[in-house]
Design a protein around this motif. Sequence first.
Motif, short mmCIF file in Angstrom:
data_model
loop_
_atom_site.label_atom_id
_atom_site.label_comp_id
_atom_site.label_asym_id
_atom_site.label_seq_id
_atom_site.Cartn_x
_atom_site.Cartn_y
_atom_site.Cartn_z
N UNK A 193 7.06 -3.71 -9.66
CA UNK A 193 7.61 -2.36 -9.53
C UNK A 193 6.87 -1.56 -8.47
N UNK A 194 5.54 -1.56 -8.53
CA UNK A 194 4.74 -0.79 -7.58
C UNK A 194 4.87 -1.35 -6.16
N UNK A 195 4.88 -2.66 -6.03
CA UNK A 195 5.04 -3.27 -4.70
C UNK A 195 6.38 -2.90 -4.10
N UNK A 196 7.43 -2.99 -4.92
CA UNK A 196 8.78 -2.66 -4.45
C UNK A 196 8.86 -1.22 -3.96
N UNK A 197 8.13 -0.34 -4.62
CA UNK A 197 8.17 1.08 -4.26
C UNK A 197 7.23 1.40 -3.09
N UNK A 198 6.17 0.59 -2.90
CA UNK A 198 5.14 0.95 -1.92
C UNK A 198 5.18 0.21 -0.60
N UNK A 199 5.82 -0.99 -0.56
CA UNK A 199 5.74 -1.77 0.68
C UNK A 199 6.46 -1.12 1.87
N UNK A 200 7.53 -0.30 1.66
CA UNK A 200 8.16 0.31 2.85
C UNK A 200 7.21 1.18 3.65
N UNK A 201 6.32 1.93 2.99
CA UNK A 201 5.34 2.74 3.72
C UNK A 201 4.47 1.87 4.61
N UNK A 202 3.97 0.76 4.06
CA UNK A 202 3.13 -0.14 4.83
C UNK A 202 3.93 -0.75 5.98
N UNK A 203 5.16 -1.16 5.70
CA UNK A 203 5.98 -1.82 6.72
C UNK A 203 6.25 -0.88 7.91
N UNK A 204 6.67 0.33 7.62
CA UNK A 204 7.00 1.26 8.70
C UNK A 204 5.74 1.66 9.49
#
Length: 325
Positions: A193-204
Amino acid sequence: MKNALAGGGQDTSARRPTAKAPAVRRRRLMNLGRPWLLLAPALVVLAGLLLYPIFQVGKISLQDWEVTFGGGVGEYTGFDHYSELLSSELLWKTVMPNTVFFAIACVGLTVVLGTLVALLLNRLGTAWRAICSVSILAAWAMPAVTGTYVWIWLFQPEEGMFSQLAGALGLIDPATTNWFTERLPFYAIATLNVIHHGFPFVAITVFAGLLTIPKELYEAGMIDGANAWQRFWKITVPTIRPVFLVVTILSTIWDFKVFTQIFLMPGGSGANEEVYNLGVYSYVQAFGQDDYGAGSAAAVLLTLLLLLITVVYIRTLFRQGEEDL
């Protein structure tokens, strides 16, 4: 006479800097005070929204606090709540390991997945890059409450999609398996759940860093015979190391204080002590058991951990800036 006039001239010139000194000091004070004057409204708001509540929590942690109509009353107990908290077996065997290992797993996997997605975006064309960017930002824009209920639905006993799939593969019995009762599967779902919500910030963020790397560096690496992994490790990572530092430390701060994703999952609101983290433990102590002093002590402990991480973050950024200079 000439000597006297010359002497008088020398005295006047000697007095001029002295006469200008107050004006110079006033100008310096104005230059130093102007930024703080401009920041004053924001600092007042921050003091009201952050410093005062922190002060109140610290004060309550030193008391046996009882809520009454229109406020509350407290009896000073010193550091008794901290002594009980730090001597608690539940804290050291369950709460702190859950908090620390969960944060480490979330940060590591989030940074890895976000970096892989950033590398993918860097290789895509303009149209597909826009489509993928919008898609992953939709996950980032989704509220934590909504995302948590989606993951609960996916792993719901008997009727959940993953429960049905695992049952079809013969891995579990959907009728008797509950993913949320045991510590490891509970936190595995929370981690997803946390990875799904947090990885876009890291990716961008990492993708923005990748755009700053000159292509000539990769071309030189290819000419020298470096493979894809060597180019990433020897060119990409050193060049945008400050970006990796920022996303890693910010993710650490966020994942240490995860509350919603744990509290909303079945058993996470206090029914199952095995899945407490520090944030949930503080909430349950204060509002579930009406022990506001103990809950405030746990909140202060979490705040100190976050302050420690923040200090490391700031020192790392300053050290990185000095190295760049």
